[in-house]
Design a protein around this motif. Structure first.
Motif, mmCIF file in Angstrom:
data_model
loop_
_atom_site.group_PDB
_atom_site.id
_atom_site.type_symbol
_atom_site.label_atom_id
_atom_site.label_comp_id
_atom_site.label_asym_id
_atom_site.label_seq_id
_atom_site.Cartn_x
_atom_site.Cartn_y
_atom_site.Cartn_z
ATOM 1 N N THR A 2 0.871 -1.138 0.026
ATOM 2 C CA THR A 2 0.191 0.104 -0.014
ATOM 3 C C THR A 2 0.814 1.288 0.134
ATOM 4 N N THR A 3 0.514 2.434 -0.453
ATOM 5 C CA THR A 3 1.304 3.544 -0.482
ATOM 6 C C THR A 3 0.873 4.221 0.828
ATOM 7 N N PRO A 4 1.895 4.781 1.505
ATOM 8 C CA PRO A 4 1.605 5.269 2.956
ATOM 9 C C PRO A 4 0.826 6.507 2.627
ATOM 10 N N THR A 5 -0.058 6.955 3.561
ATOM 11 C CA THR A 5 -1.005 7.878 3.562
ATOM 12 C C THR A 5 -0.313 9.157 3.912
ATOM 13 N N ALA A 6 -0.714 10.333 3.465
ATOM 14 C CA ALA A 6 0.037 11.579 3.734
ATOM 15 C C ALA A 6 -0.053 11.681 5.609
ATOM 16 N N PRO A 7 0.579 12.439 5.930
ATOM 17 C CA PRO A 7 0.715 12.627 7.693
ATOM 18 C C PRO A 7 -0.401 13.552 7.905
ATOM 19 N N LEU A 8 -1.037 13.351 8.943
ATOM 20 C CA LEU A 8 -2.068 14.170 9.451
ATOM 21 C C LEU A 8 -1.483 15.247 10.450
ATOM 22 N N ALA A 50 2.653 -7.414 15.848
ATOM 23 C CA ALA A 50 1.320 -6.575 16.033
ATOM 24 C C ALA A 50 0.692 -6.625 14.634
ATOM 25 N N LEU A 51 1.341 -7.160 13.622
ATOM 26 C CA LEU A 51 0.660 -6.846 12.376
ATOM 27 C C LEU A 51 -0.686 -7.199 12.383
ATOM 28 N N PRO A 52 -1.121 -8.671 12.628
ATOM 29 C CA PRO A 52 -2.715 -9.059 12.559
ATOM 30 C C PRO A 52 -3.646 -8.119 13.496
ATOM 31 N N SER A 53 -3.280 -7.529 14.584
ATOM 32 C CA SER A 53 -3.867 -6.614 15.155
ATOM 33 C C SER A 53 -4.122 -5.436 14.345
ATOM 34 N N LEU A 54 -3.124 -4.958 14.029
ATOM 35 C CA LEU A 54 -3.212 -3.720 13.228
ATOM 36 C C LEU A 54 -3.855 -3.588 12.202
ATOM 37 N N ARG A 55 -3.614 -4.941 11.368
ATOM 38 C CA ARG A 55 -4.310 -5.061 10.002
ATOM 39 C C ARG A 55 -5.970 -4.902 10.339
ATOM 40 N N THR A 56 -6.477 -5.662 11.448
ATOM 41 C CA THR A 56 -7.980 -5.732 11.718
ATOM 42 C C THR A 56 -8.330 -3.984 12.134
ATOM 43 N N ALA A 57 -7.515 -3.530 13.196
ATOM 44 C CA ALA A 57 -7.591 -2.311 13.336
ATOM 45 C C ALA A 57 -7.724 -1.198 12.078
ATOM 46 N N ALA A 58 -7.041 -1.430 11.062
ATOM 47 C CA ALA A 58 -6.695 -0.686 9.973
ATOM 48 C C ALA A 58 -7.967 -0.692 8.994
ATOM 49 N N GLU A 59 -8.838 -2.073 9.164
ATOM 50 C CA GLU A 59 -9.884 -2.558 8.263
ATOM 51 C C GLU A 59 -11.051 -1.843 8.834
ATOM 52 N N LYS A 60 -11.170 -1.625 10.247
ATOM 53 C CA LYS A 60 -12.323 -1.235 10.805
ATOM 54 C C LYS A 60 -12.451 0.395 11.025
ATOM 55 N N GLY A 78 5.604 3.389 6.981
ATOM 56 C CA GLY A 78 6.122 2.799 5.300
ATOM 57 C C GLY A 78 6.246 0.936 5.740
ATOM 58 N N ARG A 79 6.433 0.867 7.126
ATOM 59 C CA ARG A 79 6.606 -0.858 7.257
ATOM 60 C C ARG A 79 5.120 -1.280 6.972
ATOM 61 N N LEU A 80 4.216 -0.661 7.631
ATOM 62 C CA LEU A 80 2.821 -0.960 7.647
ATOM 63 C C LEU A 80 2.333 -1.000 6.108
ATOM 64 N N ALA A 81 2.777 0.028 5.374
ATOM 65 C CA ALA A 81 2.332 -0.151 3.941
ATOM 66 C C ALA A 81 3.082 -1.184 3.089
ATOM 67 N N ASP A 82 4.227 -1.485 3.459
ATOM 68 C CA ASP A 82 4.687 -2.783 2.706
ATOM 69 C C ASP A 82 4.020 -4.027 3.056
ATOM 70 N N GLU A 83 3.281 -3.933 4.208
ATOM 71 C CA GLU A 83 2.524 -5.153 4.635
ATOM 72 C C GLU A 83 0.918 -4.845 4.007
ATOM 73 N N GLY A 84 0.683 -3.882 3.454
ATOM 74 C CA GLY A 84 -0.724 -3.762 2.870
ATOM 75 C C GLY A 84 -1.772 -3.176 3.982
ATOM 76 N N ILE A 85 -1.344 -2.457 5.092
ATOM 77 C CA ILE A 85 -1.694 -1.788 5.897
ATOM 78 C C ILE A 85 -1.839 -0.431 5.932
ATOM 79 N N THR A 86 -3.058 0.199 5.782
ATOM 80 C CA THR A 86 -3.009 1.780 5.751
ATOM 81 C C THR A 86 -3.039 2.420 6.788
ATOM 82 N N ALA A 87 -1.963 3.454 6.940
ATOM 83 C CA ALA A 87 -2.128 4.119 8.157
ATOM 84 C C ALA A 87 -1.405 5.552 7.969
#
Length: 197
Positions: A2-8, A50-60, A78-87
């Protein structure tokens, strides 16, 4: 991937704080010194667990990652984006949050710990000075200063920090015994996201 999201910005996060899942990737000692209200502490060096829990949190819902200044949270995103998790990372981290007039939560009895960047500057600067001073008595000892300087250049170019990784293992940067550790944090995170529709 996933492409990393712009900072908030702080102003963007503040009204969404109750609905977003905030993950603080600083060391437990830094987290205990003050964190964004409701943030879950998952240190950067434990992110993979924590990737499984973070994946679920990002989906919710929205997942926001925080550190002291935004550097480590950017690495984590960046690491989360490499795993397909948007943050999204909080621009300026907890420094910007408190600087914007927002309160930081501090667990009862938590002792203040310097931010990791400050710890690294203290240790690196001390080692450079030590190398220079030792060179007065032991010719060639300035190699220590050279090695630390080279390490800092590598750290900047690679956006990693081996010294921070070592310092994060010191007792004052670790979780106090009896708080349940990462497993307890992940359990609370799972419970929270299970209640989100």
């Amino acid at each position: 991937m996933t492409t990393p999201t712009a900072p908030l910005t702080v102003d963007e996060l503040a009204p969404r704080l109750s609905s977003a899942t905030v993950i603080d990737v600083r060391t437990p000692g830094e987290y205990g010194s003050g964190h964004v209200p409701g943030a879950f502490n998952i240190p950067l060096d434990r992110l993979g667990e924590a990737l499984p829990s973070l994946r679920t949190a990002a989906e919710k819902g929205e997942l926001v990652v925080v550190c002291a200044s935004g550097t480590r949270s950017g690495v984590a995103c960046g690491r989360l984006a490499d795993e397909g998790i948007t943050a999204a990372s909080l621009d300026g981290g907890t420094q910007a949050w408190s600087g914007g007039g927002h309160a930081l939560d501090r667990p009862a009895g938590a002792r203040a710990v310097w931010p990791m960047e400050r710890q690294v500057r203290l240790v690196a600067g001390s080692l450079v000075l030590l190398g220079i001073l030792l060179d007065l008595a032991v010719p060639g000892a300035r190699i220590l200063s050279f090695l630390i300087g080279g390490g800092l250049v590598f750290s900047a170019l690679s956006n990693t920090c081996g010294m921070a990784a070592v310092l994060s293992k010191l007792p004052y940067n670790r979780r106090p015994s009896g708080d349940g550790g990462l497993d307890a944090t992940l359990s609370r995170l799972t419970t929270r996201t299970a209640g989100t529709s």
